[in-house]
Design a protein around this motif. Sequence first.
Motif: not given
Length: 552
Positions: A433-446
């Motif tokens: 739940r935490y990943f879906e709501d907060f981590v995933k939207p903020a992920k930036v791959f380079r």
Amino acid sequence: MSSQAAAIAPSELLEAARVSKAWPFEEARKIVSRLEKEGGVSRTVLFETGYGPSGLPHIGTFGEVARTTMVRRAFELLMPGVETRLICFSDDMDGMRKIPDNVPDRAFLEPYLHMPLTRVPDPFTNEYPSFGDHNNAMLRRFLDTFGFEYEFASATEYYKSGRFDPILRRVAERYDDIMAIMLPTLGPERRATYSPFLPISPKTGRVLYVPMKKVNAADATITFDDEDGEETTLPVTGGHVKLQWKPDFGARWAALGVDFEMFGKDHGPNMGVYDRICAALGGRPPEHFVYELFLDEKGEKISKSKGNGLTIDEWLAYAPSESLALYMFLRPRQAKKLYFDVIPRAVDEYYQHLAAYPRQDVKERLGNPVWHIHGGNPPAIVLPVSFALLLNLVSASHAHDKAVLWGFILRHVPGVTPQTHPELDRLAGYAIRYFEDFVKPAKVFRAPDEVEAEALQALSVKLGTLPAGADGETIQNALLDVARGIERYQDHAKTSPEGGPGVSVAFFQMIYQVLLGQERGPRFGSFAALYGIDNTRELIARALAGGDLSEV
């Protein structure tokens, strides 16, 4: 869930409590000293917390009850057999001076400005008789889910039922004394119209901030001009008036005989005023504890009316309640930001303290937050995988349900199942739940540069030489071996076991940025052991091939 309580002699426990530097014991010893000065302990010790239901209760409100409970439990260890009570007092007779930002329809509440909160209609569901009743119910619901032992008290009920009548008569009798305390604290304009009594208009129902034309102590009445200018006389008893908030603090302490109350730093400058009013009304001011305020992500004070910061329900949607209790215990005199990013660390810190508890001596245990969180009886929980690792596992595997996570755990952590480790199973749900709501939207791959690509390729080759079941420490050492051979990642301020340069944190930051789209994380070796060496190498291969790592 079994307990970690050990067979410690009561005398040893008491001796440790008398010298413990944990802040709840320091506060509890002040109450012990208070009783000793009275010459005996043959009475109930009263703890109190206050709540202003002008908006939905937030985590700061919960923290006050949690922290006060911690002091209460510490006191009960120091003074076994002495009865205690905790009253959670709601100032729900206050006038609604402004409309909260987080109500569904602000226009709906406009006609009720300055009315007591228990006369303002419920703007949320119409399920409760009033706005004050709704917010009181929200507070009680949450406190009940935590199992707090408390008594709820409503200012409206205390004023209207006559329970405050004796102290209100005393305020009328000692009106000049109260005014002498209050007037020096006010500016010239406020001083000209101030009165500790706030009448409730019999015509409009609004709480009035008007000067008194007469205070009759003999018959306990006040005379003032109502909003339409008509001179009006009301009894100070029976809920016809309430007290201004500063006199209300001191009067309540005197009326109830409160022994301990904590409050936020914003009340600190007024603490002396509260105390003097309490003493003027014949009471003994309680022991105090002033805590720092919680801040939102922008560093602004959390406000019930603004609805900024975390709500109680929001924290509990992503983490167990014990992690929230830990956050309340730690450094209460230090201002702390209260937003979603603090949750994962609080979760892992709680379980770290829990794991340390059985290895500690009695003095260390009384300083361990879990003693205070669980009232001296912390549970025995074995957590083989940290919350941070679970989050990384969700990130890498793109798991949408716990079964996927358990697939990795069952393969790489022998003997661990949802049945044997229900707490881990609970955390797995929180992590998704935490990943879906907060981590995933903020992920930036380079994409990796040339040096980074060579480093990742070397790492994949190195991992390929390890046995499939290699543990986290073995994998972590493999990572270090690769980094030490690359000039960019050599840290000459550190020394490796072989005597050469150590490894810069930039190496691990690169791994997380390129492979997981994050700035940081737990030990990558532990993550790779849980995720699996083959899966980790596949992750590296996709990154080197320029694949989209945001989805499998």
